[in-house]
Motif scaffolding. Sequence first.
Motif, short mmCIF file in Angstrom:
data_model
loop_
_atom_site.label_atom_id
_atom_site.label_comp_id
_atom_site.label_asym_id
_atom_site.label_seq_id
_atom_site.Cartn_x
_atom_site.Cartn_y
_atom_site.Cartn_z
N ASP A 181 0.84 -1.20 0.00
CA ASP A 181 0.00 0.00 0.00
C ASP A 181 0.88 1.25 0.00
N GLU A 182 1.89 1.27 0.87
CA GLU A 182 2.85 2.40 0.93
C GLU A 182 3.59 2.55 -0.39
N LEU A 183 3.97 1.43 -0.97
CA LEU A 183 4.67 1.47 -2.26
C LEU A 183 3.84 2.23 -3.30
N LEU A 184 2.54 1.91 -3.37
CA LEU A 184 1.69 2.57 -4.36
C LEU A 184 1.48 4.04 -4.01
N ARG A 185 1.50 4.35 -2.73
CA ARG A 185 1.30 5.74 -2.30
C ARG A 185 2.57 6.56 -2.57
N ARG A 186 3.71 6.00 -2.18
CA ARG A 186 4.96 6.77 -2.23
C ARG A 186 5.60 6.77 -3.62
N HIS A 187 5.30 5.74 -4.40
CA HIS A 187 5.97 5.60 -5.70
C HIS A 187 4.91 5.44 -6.79
N PRO A 188 4.28 6.54 -7.18
CA PRO A 188 3.11 6.48 -8.09
C PRO A 188 3.43 5.80 -9.42
N ARG A 189 4.70 5.78 -9.83
CA ARG A 189 5.00 5.16 -11.13
C ARG A 189 4.66 3.68 -11.14
N TRP A 190 4.52 3.08 -9.97
CA TRP A 190 4.20 1.65 -9.95
C TRP A 190 2.70 1.35 -9.97
N ARG A 191 1.88 2.40 -9.87
CA ARG A 191 0.43 2.16 -9.97
C ARG A 191 0.13 1.62 -11.37
N GLU A 192 -0.65 0.59 -11.40
CA GLU A 192 -1.01 -0.12 -12.65
C GLU A 192 0.18 -0.82 -13.32
N ARG A 193 1.38 -0.71 -12.74
CA ARG A 193 2.55 -1.32 -13.37
C ARG A 193 3.04 -2.55 -12.61
N VAL A 194 2.43 -2.85 -11.48
CA VAL A 194 2.89 -4.00 -10.69
C VAL A 194 1.68 -4.77 -10.17
N ASP A 223 13.31 -4.39 6.59
CA ASP A 223 13.07 -4.40 8.04
C ASP A 223 11.61 -4.79 8.24
N PRO A 224 11.33 -5.90 8.89
CA PRO A 224 9.96 -6.42 8.83
C PRO A 224 8.90 -5.55 9.48
N TYR A 225 9.28 -4.72 10.46
CA TYR A 225 8.29 -3.90 11.14
C TYR A 225 8.15 -2.51 10.51
N ASP A 226 9.02 -2.21 9.54
CA ASP A 226 9.09 -0.86 8.98
C ASP A 226 8.48 -0.87 7.58
N VAL A 227 7.22 -0.47 7.49
CA VAL A 227 6.54 -0.56 6.20
C VAL A 227 7.03 0.50 5.22
N VAL A 228 7.56 1.60 5.72
CA VAL A 228 8.11 2.62 4.83
C VAL A 228 9.40 2.10 4.19
N GLN A 229 10.28 1.58 5.02
CA GLN A 229 11.54 1.04 4.50
C GLN A 229 11.27 -0.12 3.56
N THR A 230 10.31 -0.97 3.91
CA THR A 230 9.98 -2.12 3.05
C THR A 230 9.45 -1.63 1.69
N ALA A 231 8.56 -0.63 1.73
CA ALA A 231 8.02 -0.09 0.48
C ALA A 231 9.14 0.45 -0.41
N ASP A 232 10.05 1.19 0.19
CA ASP A 232 11.14 1.77 -0.60
C ASP A 232 12.07 0.69 -1.14
N ALA A 233 12.32 -0.33 -0.33
CA ALA A 233 13.18 -1.43 -0.79
C ALA A 233 12.52 -2.17 -1.95
N LEU A 234 11.21 -2.37 -1.88
CA LEU A 234 10.50 -3.04 -2.98
C LEU A 234 10.53 -2.18 -4.24
N ALA A 235 10.33 -0.88 -4.08
CA ALA A 235 10.36 0.02 -5.25
C ALA A 235 11.74 -0.04 -5.90
#
Lengths: 465, 465
Positions: free
Chosen positions: A293-306, A415-427
């Motif tokens: 969810d954070e990934l789609l919020r923080r990194h709009p280029r991935w909306r509809e692309r993943v 980092d499993p508890y850090d959804v912001v860091q996880t989102a950025d790492a996935l992006a």
Amino acid sequence: MATDEHAPARPVVVVSNRGPISFRVGDDGGLVARRGAGGLVSGLGPLVAGTDATWIAAAMSEGDRRAADRGVVETEGFRVRTLAFPPDTYRAAYDVVCNATLWFLHHGLWDLARRPRFDDRWHEAWAAYRTVNEVFADVVAEVAPDDAAVLVQDYHLCLLAPVLRDRRPDLRLVHFSHTPFAGPDLLRVLPSAVGAELLDGLAAHHACGFHTPRWARSWEASYRELRGGSPTAATFVSPLAPDPDDLATSAGSDACRNSLDQLEERVGDRSLLVRVDRIELSKNLLRGFHAFDELLRRHPRWRERVVFGAFCYPSREGLPEYLAYRQEVEGLVRTINDRWRTDGWEPILLETADDYPRSVAALRRFDVLLVNPIRDGLNLVAKEGALLNERHGLVALSPEAGAWFELEGAVRRVDPYDVVQTADALASALGATVEERRVEAAELRRRARARTPADWLADQLAAAD
Amino acid sequence: MATDEHAPARPVVVVSNRGPISFRVGDDGGLVARRGAGGLVSGLGPLVAGTDATWIAAAMSEGDRRAADRGVVETEGFRVRTLAFPPDTYRAAYDVVCNATLWFLHHGLWDLARRPRFDDRWHEAWAAYRTVNEVFADVVAEVAPDDAAVLVQDYHLCLLAPVLRDRRPDLRLVHFSHTPFAGPDLLRVLPSAVGAELLDGLAAHHACGFHTPRWARSWEASYRELRGGSPTAATFVSPLAPDPDDLATSAGSDACRNSLDQLEERVGDRSLLVRVDRIELSKNLLRGFHAFDELLRRHPRWRERVVFGAFCYPSREGLPEYLAYRQEVEGLVRTINDRWRTDGWEPILLETADDYPRSVAALRRFDVLLVNPIRDGLNLVAKEGALLNERHGLVALSPEAGAWFELEGAVRRVDPYDVVQTADALASALGATVEERRVEAAELRRRARARTPADWLADQLAAAD
């Protein structure tokens, strides 16, 4: 680490809760044998099949219970001895102690202000656990050949060794933990006498094995803090690994090919993020979806692309905690899909049917594999994904998975508890260049192939001596 | 351990979140000073009052904020410097980081499958915590006399030392933790950079102090596992103790005498079990009541013969976890009272108004004092009860309280998660003979009196050198 160059001199007895064979009662009333599944059995099974090793396990089905009456059964290449318990005894030991206590203990899953609460029913269940362990020990004492190496597997069976030390001093006893191991603060949650019994039970083996140095240190720290001094059992570290041949066979099956075709059709030219897990509190499904969810919020280029293909099949639904967790997972996926979906794009595909060929297909196809447990003994999926993937996919791995110790440097850290860091790492992983992917995936495959199940078995046999 | 025979040679600066004085705006618009409460302030206040020591603390009230404008204020025997922060910054640092993260961390209170989840808002709160710590450091750097010993208190203020090391290398920096300290498994829950920042912040002091050897070992183990090597800060252990004179004054007050009379009337000739706690997740109220329920079930002779006086006042009700916990506690007490009450006997008296003289009265009167936290930095109530009690009452203590280290052998052990064991331990304590009580209570008083707040202060000053 040891290799299997030298055939083991000692006869081998494997002891585990779940056996390599399950029996069902056939139409003619006879017993029909079938090879079982599960990480331990699929790793160890092929190595033990066709040898003289005896495998001792609990009866799970009515067929298993009938087989138990026959003593050691030779079938499908195995010599199996199945143990039948009174259903109430087994259920108390398995559900209350193994699944709802020891699993929670080693994975740190309790909401400690409320759970656990050790009451009369729990103390009776502990007595049942002790009984089950004693029956196992009796049977091992009865059937083990002279001087055998007895390889006891996992948290279900921690109390065999003190009995066997007395009755069969010729045996060499090895225990292997497939879970993490609770540190001192967690172990103190148990009633003090129970914690002592558990630690003493393990320490009575000749050697205790773990998937990583970290769990081995936890074991030693807990023993030192709660029992004083060092355990007499030797500690060894030996990570399990997947069998590449076995994986290749699954990947080449028609069922897998069909699943892959269907998956390709649904994903199209989008990137594919994948997870493959039991619906299990330690696997951290909720934060994985929050991170997406954070990934789609923080990194709009991935909306509809993943597309996030989440292959998550139910587990232990007899425990209310697991049913509640599944409902939370399903509710969260609905919320996120409702928030982001567009015509022709469903952000998360959550598949909850247990379909092994489809999981293998997803591991062949991913661009990024998310493995973000809050605590995990090893996590074979991370290594299986590395071996199966056909697109130089990257793995985003939690340092709380035991496999981190082997794969660090060839995976992306989450980092499993850090959804912001996880989102950025996935992006960042989704956006990696072809060349980055090629280099990283090659190193990852090299690491994942470094060991085989045979190495793991050989380490246990070496530890017995 | 050090004593206060030698007056400290160094000027002293105390730094804590909550100060010894609170200010309110009087009717004439001027500031009215009042001595504050709380374990730290009541322990340290009398030792610091009337000295040249400067106490630096955060502004809590509008009066405090006004006082902050005046710089160092001398009043009520203290030299106080109050720091005002933008309310949003302070609230983020205090509620989100201090109370909902660091407190939960060191006490192991998370339901880890779900909480914590480090999102954007949390990362902003961590930045606010860092800001608050930096402002504290700036003010210490400004007002501390040359070569002062700076005594930094508790988890609210972990990041001062690196700044002060740079700006004021003449200062000697001591940190004291009033909570337990998280072991490595717990510390890994934090985002990795945050865990590192926290550990490095503490290690930059010249010495770090704890209430027990166990928390000191946890600190060292966490540093070793997450940062590698040993911390450069010296580690010292120095349990806080209540001030007997201060307790005697409270016990002798009219308010306390009145409360005792009322309590006697309600209890009559029954035995009195007491607990005095904040309504706090770590205090283990729920299992305490479950254990009392078990006591009445398993030991029928105590029905109608014992009253459980539970003096539990609300705390941190701004956090939903605490409000929910309070409701669970109140619901459980109702259920148990409904199950067992008879004409003229109410099994549990739950009092949730914060009434210090009444708590002191209960500690004078108990037959058995239950202190069963799941994890507690020290627990002063156990020692206060030992000093105040007038009936050779016994203390049932959890080994998870820091005070266990000093009181073991003079108290009854209660395993905090085991309601059966707790019930039996309470029954045994309630049934102790007069002679057993006399001997045990005398030893307990001796242990509780072994140290004073002055010893604790002296240890910190000694650690500064």
